[in-house]
Design an enzyme around this catalytic site. Structure first.
Site, mmCIF file in Angstrom:
data_model
loop_
_atom_site.group_PDB
_atom_site.id
_atom_site.type_symbol
_atom_site.label_atom_id
_atom_site.label_comp_id
_atom_site.label_asym_id
_atom_site.label_seq_id
_atom_site.Cartn_x
_atom_site.Cartn_y
_atom_site.Cartn_z
ATOM 1 C CE1 TYR A 78 -4.255 -1.483 0.210
ATOM 2 C CE2 TYR A 78 -3.138 -3.021 1.659
ATOM 3 C CZ TYR A 78 -4.225 -2.683 0.883
ATOM 4 O OH TYR A 78 -5.271 -3.554 0.758
ATOM 5 N N GLY A 137 5.498 1.566 -5.147
ATOM 6 C CA GLY A 137 4.983 0.205 -5.287
ATOM 7 C C GLY A 137 5.998 -0.706 -5.956
ATOM 8 C CE LYS A 138 6.617 0.385 -12.386
ATOM 9 N NZ LYS A 138 7.057 1.140 -13.559
ATOM 10 C CG ASN A 159 -7.329 -2.298 -6.384
ATOM 11 O OD1 ASN A 159 -7.063 -1.406 -7.179
ATOM 12 N ND2 ASN A 159 -6.733 -2.405 -5.214
ATOM 13 C CE1 TYR A 180 1.164 -6.125 -6.910
ATOM 14 C CE2 TYR A 180 -1.217 -6.021 -6.879
ATOM 15 C CZ TYR A 180 -0.010 -5.820 -6.257
ATOM 16 O OH TYR A 180 0.036 -5.319 -4.990
ATOM 17 C CE LYS A 189 0.526 -0.661 -17.197
ATOM 18 N NZ LYS A 189 0.310 0.734 -16.811
#
Length: 179
Positions: free
Chosen positions: A98, A109-110, A136, A143, A145
């Protein structure tokens, strides 16, 4: 570009973990779930007692992502019997990634995913898996990607609402798995 630092969360950081867990969950899901269901879920999932139990679990780890010493997001990973569904000793579960709304789009996030991948590779695990709510769409796209593919579904209970999570996985053995 801002530097993103990743630090492991310890019991001394439980209040900060509780705050970001609640805030990011509200930012992510409050617009599409009832206030009552959100309250029920938040009270259970992110109580001090529950988070203390999770932080004390030797098969679970939390990491904060920091930008200029400010917590911008967090990661929770699980191994072995502490995984929520698969419980495969050759896998790592990403239970939570998150990021606070104000920090989205900065690669946090990455960076958290990369941390999980580094841990999986360090433990010679075969794959990483996670569950993501079927509604979502941003997370599912993120995800995909990264290379995750759907392999199953499970039920997720939010208050009294039964929702469906898509289970996704990515192989990490035999390749770097890093982005």
């Amino acid at each position: 570009m801002e530097t993103i630092d990743i630090t492991k969360v310890t019991l001394s950081g439980i209040d900060l973990l509780q705050d970001i867990s609640i805030q990011t969950f509200i930012e992510t899901f409050s617009a599409v779930n009832s206030e009552e269901n959100m309250k029920m879920y938040l009270g259970k999932a992110f109580s001090g007692e529950k988070l203390t139990q999770e932080l004390s679990d030797q098969n679970a780890e939390f990491y904060f992502a920091l930008i200029d010493n400010e917590i911008a997001g967090y990661l929770k990973i699980n191994f072995g019997a502490s995984q929520s569904d698969v419980k495969d000793d050759q896998s790592l579960e990403i239970e939570r990634i998150y990021v606070l709304e104000k920090f989205k789009g900065k690669g946090i996030g990455k960076k958290l995913y990369t941390k999980a991948t580094e841990i999986a590779l360090g433990k010679n695990l075969d794959y990483i898996w996670l569950g993501v709510w079927e509604e979502n769409h941003k997370a599912i796209s993120f995800y995909r990607k990264l290379g995750f593919v759907e392999f199953d579904r499970h039920r997720f209970i939010l208050g009294d609402d039964v929702q469906t999570d898509i289970l996704m996985r990515i192989e990490v053995s035999g390749n770097s798995g890093l982005i």
